[in-house]
Design a protein around this motif. Structure first.
Motif, PDB file in Angstrom:
ATOM      1  N   PRO A   1      -0.600  -3.097  -9.701  1.00 18.65           N
ATOM      2  CA  PRO A   1       0.269  -2.196  -8.918  1.00 18.65           C
ATOM      3  C   PRO A   1      -0.412  -0.900  -8.488  1.00 18.65           C
ATOM      4  O   PRO A   1       0.188  -0.114  -7.748  1.00 18.65           O
ATOM      5  CB  PRO A   1       1.423  -1.889  -9.890  1.00 18.65           C
ATOM      6  CG  PRO A   1       1.348  -2.926 -10.950  1.00 18.65           C
ATOM      7  CD  PRO A   1      -0.093  -3.266 -11.073  1.00 18.65           C
ATOM      8  N   LEU A   2      -1.640  -0.654  -8.922  1.00 21.23           N
ATOM      9  CA  LEU A   2      -2.298   0.627  -8.672  1.00 21.23           C
ATOM     10  C   LEU A   2      -3.409   0.533  -7.630  1.00 21.23           C
ATOM     11  O   LEU A   2      -4.029   1.545  -7.307  1.00 21.23           O
ATOM     12  CB  LEU A   2      -2.899   1.163  -9.986  1.00 21.23           C
ATOM     13  CG  LEU A   2      -1.970   1.177 -11.198  1.00 21.23           C
ATOM     14  CD1 LEU A   2      -2.749   1.539 -12.454  1.00 21.23           C
ATOM     15  CD2 LEU A   2      -0.822   2.151 -10.981  1.00 21.23           C
ATOM     16  N   VAL A   3      -3.657  -0.656  -7.106  1.00 25.09           N
ATOM     17  CA  VAL A   3      -4.809  -0.881  -6.235  1.00 25.09           C
ATOM     18  C   VAL A   3      -4.453  -0.610  -4.783  1.00 25.09           C
ATOM     19  O   VAL A   3      -3.325  -0.873  -4.346  1.00 25.09           O
ATOM     20  CB  VAL A   3      -5.307  -2.338  -6.390  1.00 25.09           C
ATOM     21  CG1 VAL A   3      -6.468  -2.629  -5.460  1.00 25.09           C
ATOM     22  CG2 VAL A   3      -5.716  -2.597  -7.833  1.00 25.09           C
ATOM     23  N   ARG A   4      -5.421  -0.062  -4.019  1.00 22.83           N
ATOM     24  CA  ARG A   4      -5.241   0.084  -2.563  1.00 22.83           C
ATOM     25  C   ARG A   4      -5.283  -1.314  -1.955  1.00 22.83           C
ATOM     26  O   ARG A   4      -6.318  -1.963  -1.874  1.00 22.83           O
ATOM     27  CB  ARG A   4      -6.349   0.957  -1.982  1.00 22.83           C
ATOM     28  CG  ARG A   4      -6.268   2.409  -2.434  1.00 22.83           C
ATOM     29  CD  ARG A   4      -7.457   3.197  -1.946  1.00 22.83           C
ATOM     30  NE  ARG A   4      -7.469   3.304  -0.488  1.00 22.83           N
ATOM     31  CZ  ARG A   4      -8.552   3.625   0.223  1.00 22.83           C
ATOM     32  NH1 ARG A   4      -9.711   3.824  -0.393  1.00 22.83           N
ATOM     33  NH2 ARG A   4      -8.482   3.726   1.525  1.00 22.83           N
ATOM     34  N   THR A   5      -4.152  -1.777  -1.512  1.00 24.13           N
ATOM     35  CA  THR A   5      -3.961  -3.191  -1.212  1.00 24.13           C
ATOM     36  C   THR A   5      -4.763  -3.690  -0.011  1.00 24.13           C
ATOM     37  O   THR A   5      -5.394  -4.736  -0.074  1.00 24.13           O
ATOM     38  CB  THR A   5      -2.466  -3.456  -0.960  1.00 24.13           C
ATOM     39  OG1 THR A   5      -1.982  -2.490  -0.018  1.00 24.13           O
ATOM     40  CG2 THR A   5      -1.683  -3.349  -2.233  1.00 24.13           C
ATOM     41  N   ARG A   6      -4.726  -2.975   1.107  1.00 23.41           N
ATOM     42  CA  ARG A   6      -5.365  -3.487   2.309  1.00 23.41           C
ATOM     43  C   ARG A   6      -6.878  -3.608   2.141  1.00 23.41           C
ATOM     44  O   ARG A   6      -7.494  -4.576   2.574  1.00 23.41           O
ATOM     45  CB  ARG A   6      -5.024  -2.588   3.500  1.00 23.41           C
ATOM     46  CG  ARG A   6      -3.567  -2.723   3.966  1.00 23.41           C
ATOM     47  CD  ARG A   6      -3.414  -3.920   4.917  1.00 23.41           C
ATOM     48  NE  ARG A   6      -2.026  -4.194   5.197  1.00 23.41           N
ATOM     49  CZ  ARG A   6      -1.288  -3.538   6.087  1.00 23.41           C
ATOM     50  NH1 ARG A   6      -1.796  -2.527   6.751  1.00 23.41           N
ATOM     51  NH2 ARG A   6      -0.037  -3.883   6.296  1.00 23.41           N
ATOM     52  N   LEU A   7      -7.503  -2.615   1.541  1.00 28.12           N
ATOM     53  CA  LEU A   7      -8.941  -2.656   1.313  1.00 28.12           C
ATOM     54  C   LEU A   7      -9.308  -3.866   0.468  1.00 28.12           C
ATOM     55  O   LEU A   7     -10.255  -4.598   0.767  1.00 28.12           O
ATOM     56  CB  LEU A   7      -9.401  -1.370   0.631  1.00 28.12           C
ATOM     57  CG  LEU A   7     -10.889  -1.267   0.266  1.00 28.12           C
ATOM     58  CD1 LEU A   7     -11.741  -1.334   1.522  1.00 28.12           C
ATOM     59  CD2 LEU A   7     -11.164   0.015  -0.512  1.00 28.12           C
ATOM     60  N   PHE A   8      -8.538  -4.115  -0.579  1.00 28.98           N
ATOM     61  CA  PHE A   8      -8.786  -5.256  -1.455  1.00 28.98           C
ATOM     62  C   PHE A   8      -8.601  -6.566  -0.704  1.00 28.98           C
ATOM     63  O   PHE A   8      -9.420  -7.490  -0.817  1.00 28.98           O
ATOM     64  CB  PHE A   8      -7.837  -5.191  -2.650  1.00 28.98           C
ATOM     65  CG  PHE A   8      -8.015  -6.319  -3.625  1.00 28.98           C
ATOM     66  CD1 PHE A   8      -8.967  -6.239  -4.621  1.00 28.98           C
ATOM     67  CD2 PHE A   8      -7.226  -7.456  -3.538  1.00 28.98           C
ATOM     68  CE1 PHE A   8      -9.137  -7.286  -5.518  1.00 28.98           C
ATOM     69  CE2 PHE A   8      -7.392  -8.502  -4.423  1.00 28.98           C
ATOM     70  CZ  PHE A   8      -8.350  -8.419  -5.425  1.00 28.98           C
ATOM     71  N   LEU A   9      -7.539  -6.667   0.076  1.00 28.39           N
ATOM     72  CA  LEU A   9      -7.239  -7.897   0.809  1.00 28.39           C
ATOM     73  C   LEU A   9      -8.356  -8.246   1.782  1.00 28.39           C
ATOM     74  O   LEU A   9      -8.832  -9.388   1.830  1.00 28.39           O
ATOM     75  CB  LEU A   9      -5.911  -7.735   1.558  1.00 28.39           C
ATOM     76  CG  LEU A   9      -5.500  -8.881   2.491  1.00 28.39           C
ATOM     77  CD1 LEU A   9      -5.330 -10.176   1.719  1.00 28.39           C
ATOM     78  CD2 LEU A   9      -4.216  -8.532   3.222  1.00 28.39           C
TER      79      LEU A   9
ATOM     80  N   GLN B   1     -12.648   3.450  -8.349  1.00 30.15           N
ATOM     81  CA  GLN B   1     -12.167   2.192  -8.916  1.00 30.15           C
ATOM     82  C   GLN B   1     -11.724   1.237  -7.816  1.00 30.15           C
ATOM     83  O   GLN B   1     -11.973   0.030  -7.876  1.00 30.15           O
ATOM     84  CB  GLN B   1     -11.022   2.436  -9.889  1.00 30.15           C
ATOM     85  CG  GLN B   1     -11.414   3.160 -11.166  1.00 30.15           C
ATOM     86  CD  GLN B   1     -11.140   4.644 -11.090  1.00 30.15           C
ATOM     87  OE1 GLN B   1     -11.305   5.251 -10.036  1.00 30.15           O
ATOM     88  NE2 GLN B   1     -10.740   5.241 -12.197  1.00 30.15           N
ATOM     89  N   ASP B   2     -11.063   1.777  -6.787  1.00 27.19           N
ATOM     90  CA  ASP B   2     -10.634   0.923  -5.677  1.00 27.19           C
ATOM     91  C   ASP B   2     -11.830   0.284  -4.986  1.00 27.19           C
ATOM     92  O   ASP B   2     -11.814  -0.899  -4.651  1.00 27.19           O
ATOM     93  CB  ASP B   2      -9.827   1.738  -4.664  1.00 27.19           C
ATOM     94  CG  ASP B   2      -8.451   2.114  -5.194  1.00 27.19           C
ATOM     95  OD1 ASP B   2      -7.802   1.233  -5.772  1.00 27.19           O
ATOM     96  OD2 ASP B   2      -8.045   3.263  -5.030  1.00 27.19           O
ATOM     97  N   TYR B   3     -12.867   1.073  -4.764  1.00 26.50           N
ATOM     98  CA  TYR B   3     -14.063   0.525  -4.137  1.00 26.50           C
ATOM     99  C   TYR B   3     -14.732  -0.507  -5.043  1.00 26.50           C
ATOM    100  O   TYR B   3     -15.206  -1.555  -4.577  1.00 26.50           O
ATOM    101  CB  TYR B   3     -15.042   1.642  -3.785  1.00 26.50           C
ATOM    102  CG  TYR B   3     -14.640   2.436  -2.567  1.00 26.50           C
ATOM    103  CD1 TYR B   3     -14.237   1.807  -1.390  1.00 26.50           C
ATOM    104  CD2 TYR B   3     -14.629   3.832  -2.602  1.00 26.50           C
ATOM    105  CE1 TYR B   3     -13.855   2.531  -0.276  1.00 26.50           C
ATOM    106  CE2 TYR B   3     -14.249   4.572  -1.488  1.00 26.50           C
ATOM    107  CZ  TYR B   3     -13.868   3.915  -0.328  1.00 26.50           C
ATOM    108  OH  TYR B   3     -13.482   4.629   0.773  1.00 26.50           O
ATOM    109  N   ALA B   4     -14.781  -0.234  -6.332  1.00 22.82           N
ATOM    110  CA  ALA B   4     -15.390  -1.182  -7.270  1.00 22.82           C
ATOM    111  C   ALA B   4     -14.625  -2.507  -7.287  1.00 22.82           C
ATOM    112  O   ALA B   4     -15.221  -3.592  -7.280  1.00 22.82           O
ATOM    113  CB  ALA B   4     -15.422  -0.580  -8.680  1.00 22.82           C
ATOM    114  N   LEU B   5     -13.295  -2.427  -7.288  1.00 21.17           N
ATOM    115  CA  LEU B   5     -12.483  -3.642  -7.285  1.00 21.17           C
ATOM    116  C   LEU B   5     -12.627  -4.399  -5.972  1.00 21.17           C
ATOM    117  O   LEU B   5     -12.642  -5.633  -5.947  1.00 21.17           O
ATOM    118  CB  LEU B   5     -11.027  -3.291  -7.555  1.00 21.17           C
ATOM    119  CG  LEU B   5     -10.733  -2.820  -8.986  1.00 21.17           C
ATOM    120  CD1 LEU B   5      -9.343  -2.232  -9.090  1.00 21.17           C
ATOM    121  CD2 LEU B   5     -10.893  -3.974  -9.970  1.00 21.17           C
TER     122      LEU B   5
END
Length: 414
Positions: A111-119, A14-18
Motif C-alpha cells: 500500500p505504500l508504493v508509487r504505483t505507476r512507476l512500479f507498473l 525505496q520506490d526506485y529500488a522496488l
C-alpha cells in the motif's frame, strides 16, 4: 517545496529500488534463476524501510500471514529434532525464514508504493524477459551459458515461464492501466504466447486453468472463492490418499506415458511418496528431507529415480516432510487466499484476474516445483506483491508529482 518534502518522507529511494527490482525479476529468472532470490531480498530490504517508516500498522494488516508463515518456519526448524537429516532441516528453515521475512515485508509495503512507476517498470521487465527468452531458445542459451557450465536445456526457463503465466491476468486487468490499457494488454498477450512457446507443460496447463477460474470468479466472485477454497482444502488433506493411487492403474500409467514420459514418472513418484507418508504421518520425515528418503535413489525404470529431489507436489511434500502440522498449515494458507479474494472490494474484473492467478500459482505448486525452491519462492512472493500493488489507484503523491512544476513555481513566486 512541501511536495518535495512529502515525497522524501515516503522514501523515494525505496520506490526506485522496488521499481528496479520489478524490471529485473523476469530477465533474471530467464538468465540466472538463482539470482532472482537476490533481487527479491534487495526488494524486501527496501520494502522493510518503507514499512518501518509507516509504522506497526502495516504489519498488523497482514498479521494472519505473519502467523501462518511464522508457524511454518518454526515447525520446519523444530522438525530437525526428529529429521533423518537434521542439519539439512535446520539450514533450510533458516533460508526460507529469511526469504519469508523479505516476502512479508513486500506484502506489507504494497500500500505504500508509487504505483505507476512500479507498473511501468514491471511491464518493461516483462517485455525484456520475453525478448531474452526468445533469444535464449534461438541461440541455445548464449547468454545464460556465460553464468553456468551446465549445458543449456529449454527446461532452464520453466520457472520464468511460470512467472510469465502469473503476470498475464493481473497485467491485463489492473485498474492502474488507464489510457495505457491497450499497451499492458499487449504485454499480457505476449506473455501468454511465450508461455505457449516455452517447454514448461505445467505453466501451459496452469494458465488455461487460471483463465477458466478467472471467468468463474467474474460471474460470481464470492461463490467461486468459497468453492475453490473448499476444493483446495479437500485436495491438500486427501492428497496422500488420492494421488498415490493413480499409479496403481495400468490404464492411467499408459495414458500418462502416451502424453509425456515424465507424466508417468510423476505418478510413480507420488506412489512411492504415499508409501513413506504412511510410515510417518504425524510429524513427517523432517523439513527438506525428500532427497534423503530411504530408497529414493532406486530406479523405477532406467533413468527414473523413485524420488528425485522432491515429490513434485506441494501437498505431498508437506505431508511427507512435516506431517499433519505442515498439511494443516498448507491447507489454511492455500484455501485462505481464495477466501480472501472473495471478500475484497476490488473491481470485479481485477478480482477475477487475481482468482485466476491464484489457481495458476496453486497448479504449479501442486504439480511441479519444490515448495522450498528459493527462486520459485521468490517469484511467488514478488507476484503477490505485484498483485497487491496493481490493485490500487494512483497514490496522492503521484497525483501531486504530476502537478509539482506548477506548485513549485507558485511557491517560488510567493
Amino acid at each position: 517545496m512541501r511536495i518535495v518534502r512529502s515525497i522524501n518522507a515516503l522514501g523515494i529511494w525505496q520506490d526506485y529500488a522496488l521499481s528496479i527490482s520489478a524490471f529485473l525479476l523476469l530477465p533474471m529468472l530467464v538468465l540466472m534463476p538463482r539470482g532472482a532470490v537476490l533481487v527479491v531480498c534487495c526488494a524486501g530490504l527496501a520494502a522493510a524501510c518503507l514499512v518501518w517508516q509507516a509504522g506497526i500498522g502495516s504489519i498488523r494488516r497482514i498479521r494472519n500471514l505473519v502467523l501462518l508463515f511464522g508457524l511454518l518456519v518454526l515447525i520446519g526448524a523444530a522438525s530437525a529434532l526428529w529429521s533423518i537429516a537434521p542439519l539439512r532441516s535446520l539450514a533450510m528453515a533458516g533460508r526460507i525464514g529469511g526469504l519469508t521475512v523479505a516476502g512479508l515485508c513486500l506484502v506489507a509495503a504494497a500500500p505504500l508504493v508509487r504505483t505507476r512507476l512500479f507498473l511501468f517498470s514491471l511491464a518493461a521487465g516483462a517485455a525484456t524477459g520475453i525478448l531474452l527468452a526468445t533469444f535464449e531458445l534461438a541461440s541455445g542459451g548464449a547468454i545464460s551459458n556465460l553464468f553456468t557450465n551446465r549445458g543449456f536445456a529449454p527446461t532452464r526457463i520453466n520457472e520464468a515461464a511460470t512467472l510469465m503465466a502469473l503476470l498475464v491476468l493481473p497485467l491485463a486487468a489492473t485498474p492502474l492501466a488507464g489510457a495505457w490499457r491497450g499497451s499492458f494488454l499487449l504485454v499480457a498477450v505476449a506473455l501468454a504466447v511465450m508461455v505457449g512457446v516455452l517447454s514448461g507443460t505445467t505453466a501451459k496447463l496452469a494458465l488455461v486453468l487460471g483463465v477458466v477460474v478467472a471467468g468463474l470468479f467474474y460471474l460470481d466472485r464470492r461463490r467461486a472463492a468459497r468453492v475453490a477454497g473448499m476444493l483446495v482444502a479437500l485436495g491438500v488433506i486427501t492428497a496422500p490418499l488420492i494421488l498415490p493411487r493413480l499409479a496403481t492403474s495400468a490404464a492411467v500409467l499408459e495414458t500418462a506415458d502416451s502424453i509425456k514420459t515424465s507424466a508417468s514418472h510423476r505418478l510413480l513418484i507420488w506412489s512411492f511418496v504415499g508409501d513413506h507418508i504412511a510410515e510417518r504421518p504425524l510429524l513427517g520425515w523432517g523439513l527438506d528431507t525428500s532427497r534423503a528418503i530411504p530408497g529414493g535413489k532406486e530406479l523405477f525404470r532406467p533413468g527414473q529415480e523413485k524420488l528425485p529431489l522432491h515429490p513434485h507436489s506441494a501437498a505431498l511434500q508437506l505431508w511427507l516432510e512435516l506431517g499433519i502440522p505442515g498439511a494443516l498449515l498448507g491447507t489454511l494458507l492455500f484455501s485462505g487466499l481464495f477466501f480472501a479474494v472473495g471478500g475484497t472490494g476490488w473491481p470485479p474484473l481485477y478480482a477475477a484476474a487475481v482468482g485466476g492467478t491464484l489457481m495458476i500459482a496453486l497448479t504449479a505448486l501442486l504439480d511441479s516445483f519444490s515448495l522450498w525452491n528459493e527462486s520459485w519462492q521468490a517469484a511467488l512472493w514478488y507476484s503477490a506483491f505485484a498483485v497487491l500493488v496493481f490493485a490500487r489507484a494512483p497514490t496522492a503523491v503521484e497525483r501531486a508529482v504530476s502537478l509539482a512544476p506548477n506548485k513549485q513555481a507558485a511557491a517560488v513566486g510567493a
